[in-house]
Structure formats: structure tokens, C-alpha cells
Design an enzyme around this catalytic site. Structure first.
Site, mmCIF file in Angstrom:
data_model
loop_
_atom_site.group_PDB
_atom_site.id
_atom_site.type_symbol
_atom_site.label_atom_id
_atom_site.label_comp_id
_atom_site.label_asym_id
_atom_site.label_seq_id
_atom_site.Cartn_x
_atom_site.Cartn_y
_atom_site.Cartn_z
ATOM 1 N N ARG A 194 0.828 -1.214 0.000
ATOM 2 C CA ARG A 194 0.000 0.000 0.000
ATOM 3 C C ARG A 194 0.861 1.264 0.000
ATOM 4 O O ARG A 194 0.529 2.257 0.667
ATOM 5 C CB ARG A 194 -0.934 0.049 1.218
ATOM 6 C CG ARG A 194 -1.835 -1.126 1.394
ATOM 7 C CD ARG A 194 -2.958 -1.155 0.367
ATOM 8 N NE ARG A 194 -3.928 -2.165 0.732
ATOM 9 C CZ ARG A 194 -3.815 -3.444 0.375
ATOM 10 N NH1 ARG A 194 -2.795 -3.855 -0.356
ATOM 11 N NH2 ARG A 194 -4.733 -4.312 0.750
ATOM 12 N N SER A 219 -10.983 1.505 3.360
ATOM 13 C CA SER A 219 -10.134 1.125 4.505
ATOM 14 C C SER A 219 -9.418 2.361 5.045
ATOM 15 O O SER A 219 -8.708 3.031 4.302
ATOM 16 C CB SER A 219 -9.068 0.126 4.079
ATOM 17 O OG SER A 219 -9.650 -0.984 3.486
ATOM 18 N N GLU A 229 -4.285 4.771 6.431
ATOM 19 C CA GLU A 229 -3.974 4.451 5.024
ATOM 20 C C GLU A 229 -4.376 5.658 4.160
ATOM 21 O O GLU A 229 -3.788 5.952 3.133
ATOM 22 C CB GLU A 229 -4.779 3.202 4.622
ATOM 23 C CG GLU A 229 -4.504 2.717 3.224
ATOM 24 C CD GLU A 229 -5.222 1.417 2.888
ATOM 25 O OE1 GLU A 229 -5.038 0.417 3.608
ATOM 26 O OE2 GLU A 229 -5.978 1.418 1.902
#
Ligand code: NAP
Length: 331
Positions: free
Chosen positions: A162, A232, A327
Site C-alpha cells: 500500500r 479502509s 492508510e
């Protein structure tokens, strides 16, 4: 060029914020010209894709640039694979749908991820055991300071879990991404939700795989157009072996997935164990179905969001000695 432009509808969490200037372009030449012109060459700049991974917690004093160049072009094909050059503003899921319809395999597990193709490399989007870097060939950029065009290969992008160079370096606008897809379908069904869903399926096809991912995601994740959210919210933390061993003594049901010598722990599980699923305060809350998704239920403020983030981080830290990191990018 828009002045004093509201950003509320331009990011999926929909906090109220404004940008001094907002510029949308279709032709990359128009952007190159603008970058070198007074007064735009002097302003702080930021690129915005679909707004599903960015939350504006402040007004932006500068110029927001939003690509609007779309399209998919096949630039090379062999019996084994095709290379597609995809323009940055192409909707990511439209790109996945196109590939599946053509029988090109490699990104079907990334179905229904919100956002644009240009934003996908920034956080190296991933889901169900696949990630963008698996199919990535190169991307093209324009330097926001100089207007220069530069191509980055996979190594130069510093892809990680990520993560990529472009998460920290705001110097470039990504204008197009080249993806290499296989002509032969190689299903990747390691994730339990997926294998459970497909347990009775015979002769799995690419189309069935895409539909399975869409169905699973829709059953678990709230639709940002109904409930403003950014998917998320926290990264899944990675703990070392000693910490993992210690946690298992206290929490024998702790799920964890080995990564080299460390362990990835689902952030959603940690948040849920703290009793926070469904938690709400001042218009901001945690989804009732998926503990990794924060929702702007009632026109919440940036302060309320930051307070909720701190509350979650504190609770998780107190219980597990794990520091959750976002994130999502807070701007
Ligand atoms: P889940 O299946 O409940 O699993 C929880 C977490 O455990 C996931 O985040 C996943 O990590 C990890 N995991 C599960 N099975 C694994 C395996 N076989 N090997 C390695 N790691 C495993 O997760 P979920 O929340 O429903 O999400 C399913 C997938 O969609 C995940 O890959 C997740 O990242 C992705 N997703 C993406 C977004 C987005 O906004 N981009 C939103 C929601 C979910 P990983 O996250 O590393 O895969």
C-alpha cells in the site's frame, strides 16, 4: 480555472473544505503550459484523483489539479500478454471491467475499488491477494515544478505494501499507467471470503471471479455515494515475531498473516476487539459492518474526525501495544 472552489463533493469523505484554485485538464499540454505560467508556477500544488483516498481536513491554499484524461489503448500484444496504456482519469473499476470483458487477467481481484487509474499506483492498491505492482509496467508523469515529462518503471516507483514513492513525493502528476495483463486466466482465490464464496463453483471464469469480488465487497463495504467514507481507513499493522508471540498468549484468536519474518494483523479485528464497531461521536463513526471503515454520518467536522482517529488509535494501543497508521491521506 475555478477560484475558491468547494472540495466537499470532490473527496468521498465529504468534509467541508475549499481550495484557492482548482484546475481540471483533459490535454496534458494544457497542464504543462499552466505549470510554467505566472502566478501558477509559484503556488503550492496538489493532484487529486477520484478523492477516495484523500480527506481534506483543512482549506487548501494553492492549486488543486485534477486530471480528466481518459481512455485505454492496447500498445503491445503477444500470445501470452497485452500491454494497455490507460489514461490517468479513467475510472479504475471501468478499467477492470474492460480487461475482464476482453479476457485479460491480472486485476480482476481488484474489482470495485473506488478511484482512478492514476491514483492506483500512489498507494499500490491491493485486495484479495493481488496488488497493482503485480501488473505494472511503467507510468508517465509531468513534473509540477518544471513541466518535464518523465517515465518511471516499477523499480523507480518503490512499490511496497500500500505504498510507493508518490505517496511522499508530491512533485509529479501521473498522466498514464501501463499495465501488463495475461491472456490466460490464473485464479487467485487464497482469501477465505473468496474461497468460501466460490466453494461450489465449477469452471471458474474471469467474469465469475470479478462478480464474486463485487458481491463480497458490496456485502461488507458501505457505498460512498450513500454513506460518505474513504474505504479502509487504517493500514493493517505488521508486528515482529516476539510481539506476535506475546499477543497470542493474551489473544489466542488473533488472526495474523506471515510476511517474511513478521506478521500482518488485520486492523479491523483490533478495532472490533476494542468494542468500537458502530461507535459514533459528533457525526463521525465506525461502520456497523466493517470496523476498518470510518463514516461521515452527519456532516461531521475535521475536528470530530481527528478526535475519532485519536480515540481509535488510543484504544487499540492500550489493548494491543500496536500503533495504527492511517492508510488515507489527511490533507
Ligand atoms: P478480510 O478478508 O476480513 O481480512 C482481513 C485482513 O486480513 C485483510 O485486510 C487482509 O490483508 C488480511 N488477509 C485475509 N486473508 C489473507 C490471506 N489469505 N493472506 C494474507 N492476508 C490476508 O478483509 P476485508 O476487510 O474484507 O478486505 C478484503 C480485501 O479487500 C483485502 O485485501 C483488503 O485490503 C481489500 N480492501 C480494500 C479496500 C480499499 O479501500 N482499497 C477496502 C476494503 C478492503 P490485506 O489488506 O493485506 O489484503
Amino acid at each position: 480555472m475555478k477560484k475558491n472552489c468547494s472540495l466537499q463533493s470532490k473527496h468521498t469523505f465529504q468534509l467541508a473544505a475549499k481550495a484557492d484554485y482548482f484546475f481540471e485538464y483533459i490535454n496534458t499540454n494544457a497542464l504543462q503550459v499552466l505549470i510554467n505560467q505566472h502566478p501558477w508556477n509559484k503556488l503550492p500544488k496538489r493532484v487529486l484523483g477520484g478523492g477516495s483516498n484523500t480527506i481534506f481536513i483543512n482549506n487548501f491554499h494553492g492549486l488543486i489539479i485534477q486530471p480528466n484524461n481518459q481512455g485505454i489503448q492496447c500498445i503491445r500484444q503477444t500470445p501470452e500478454y497485452v500491454d494497455l496504456l490507460v489514461q490517468a482519469a479513467t475510472n479504475w473499476d471501468d478499467c477492470v471491467a474492460y480487461c475482464v470483458s476482453k479476457g485479460y487477467s491480472g486485476i480482476e481481484n481488484l474489482s470495485a475499488i473506488p478511484g482512478t487509474v492514476g491514483a492506483a499506483p500512489v498507494q499500490n492498491i491491493g485486495a484479495y491477494g493481488a496488488q497493482l505492482s503485480d501488473v505494472f509496467v511503467y507510468l508517465d508523469t509531468i513534473n509540477l515544478k518544471t513541466g518535464e515529462i518523465k517515465r518511471f518503471n516499477s523499480k523507480q516507483c518503490h512499490f511496497n505494501y500500500r505504498d510507493s514513492l508518490f505517496k511522499y513525493n508530491q512533485e509529479y502528476v501521473i498522466t498514464a499507467v501501463c499495465l501488463r495483463l495475461k491472456r490466460q486466466f490464473q485464479p487467485n482465490c487464497n482469501y477465505q471470503d473468496l474461497s468460501n464464496y466460490l466453494v461450489d463453483t465449477k469452471q471458474l471464469t474471469l467474469t465469475m471471479m470479478r462478480q464474486a469480488i463485487i458481491d463480497i465487497r458490496q456485502s461488507k463495504l458501505p457505498d460512498p455515494s450513500q454513506l460518505p467514507n474513504s474505504g479502509s481507513f487504517f493500514k493493517n499493522p505488521v508486528v515482529n515475531a516476539a510481539h506476535h508471540k506475546q499477543l497470542l498468549i493474551q489473544f489466542p484468536l488473533l488472526p495474523a498473516y506471515p510476511i517474511k519474518k513478521e506478521f500482518k494483523v488485520p486492523a479491523a479485528w483490533l478495532i472490533e476487539q476494542c468494542g468500537l464497531k458502530g461507535y459514533q461521536d459528533s457525526g463521525i463513526g465506525i461502520d456497523k459492518t466493517h470496523a476498518l471503515v470510518l463514516i461521515n454520518y452527519d456532516n461531521g467536522s475535521a475536528e470530530a474526525l481527528l478526535k475519532t482517529i485519536r480515540h481509535i488509535q488510543q484504544k487499540v494501543y492500550n489493548q494491543f501495544s500496536i500503533q495504527l497508521e492511517t492508510e488515507i491521506e489527511l490533507v
